[in-house]
Design a protein around this motif. Sequence first.
Motif, PDB file in Angstrom:
ATOM      1  N   ALA A   6      -1.216   0.234   2.732  1.00  0.00           N
ATOM      2  CA  ALA A   6      -1.098   0.535   4.158  1.00  0.00           C
ATOM      3  C   ALA A   6      -1.237   2.032   4.401  1.00  0.00           C
ATOM      4  O   ALA A   6      -1.960   2.473   5.315  1.00  0.00           O
ATOM      5  CB  ALA A   6       0.235   0.026   4.699  1.00  0.00           C
ATOM      6  N   THR A  60       1.010  -6.917   5.670  1.00  0.00           N
ATOM      7  CA  THR A  60       1.047  -5.459   5.768  1.00  0.00           C
ATOM      8  C   THR A  60      -0.356  -4.876   5.691  1.00  0.00           C
ATOM      9  O   THR A  60      -0.719  -3.980   6.462  1.00  0.00           O
ATOM     10  CB  THR A  60       1.922  -4.868   4.645  1.00  0.00           C
ATOM     11  N   GLU A  70       1.946  -2.859  -1.450  1.00  0.00           N
ATOM     12  CA  GLU A  70       1.673  -3.034  -0.024  1.00  0.00           C
ATOM     13  C   GLU A  70       1.839  -1.729   0.745  1.00  0.00           C
ATOM     14  O   GLU A  70       1.009  -1.388   1.598  1.00  0.00           O
ATOM     15  CB  GLU A  70       2.596  -4.103   0.561  1.00  0.00           C
TER      16      GLU A  70
END
Length: 212
Positions: A68, A123, A64
């Motif tokens: 991101a 996220t 994640e």
Amino acid sequence: MSSTDSDPGSARPGGRTARNTAAVMRATLDELGEQGYQRISVDRIASRSGVHKATVYRRWGGVEGLLAQALDWASGWHWEPVRTGSLYTDLISLNEEVAAGFAVAPERRISYATIAAAFDSDTAAEALRAYMADRHRRSSVLVAEAVARGEAPEGSDIEEVVRASVAPIYHRLLVCREPVTERHIHQAARITADAAAAGAFLIEDHPDHNPL
């Protein structure tokens, strides 16, 4: 598009940290496009990038965090919309670029996989929203210039004009899973440009705002 030359965490522009960051971010996006969000892993990204797994975990954590950061990294690429001299044709060019992003490999795989990831990860969704907000902001210069030319009134919500033009393209591609034709691209641009000229996008507190 080309990536930025340096990373905020690098000791010097173009240094080893910057090169490692670029390699990991590129590997993350490539793995996402090829494997999909559910199948990518830190091990695969580390192997593909040539950066040690321990370094990847230390700087970005898990998948994640990598995704991101990769979207944030991609938003730093140099990009600006094509100018043609009129809002209608500017929006045609913008719509064509959106459609191409979902039609040309390998970009299409990354585009679809990123949106799919946003449904599985909060996220990723937050990162995608930030990426798209940046693209809308950059694209809105087309509308600002159209306002300056007198093609739309002062007080128009320039980012909403952009959203209105590209929204039908995304709807066909991602909701209906239909092919996007030149007719669709031109129609969305024409409707949006005409609505902007008529004042449909005036902000609510503008004296000429006329709620529908």
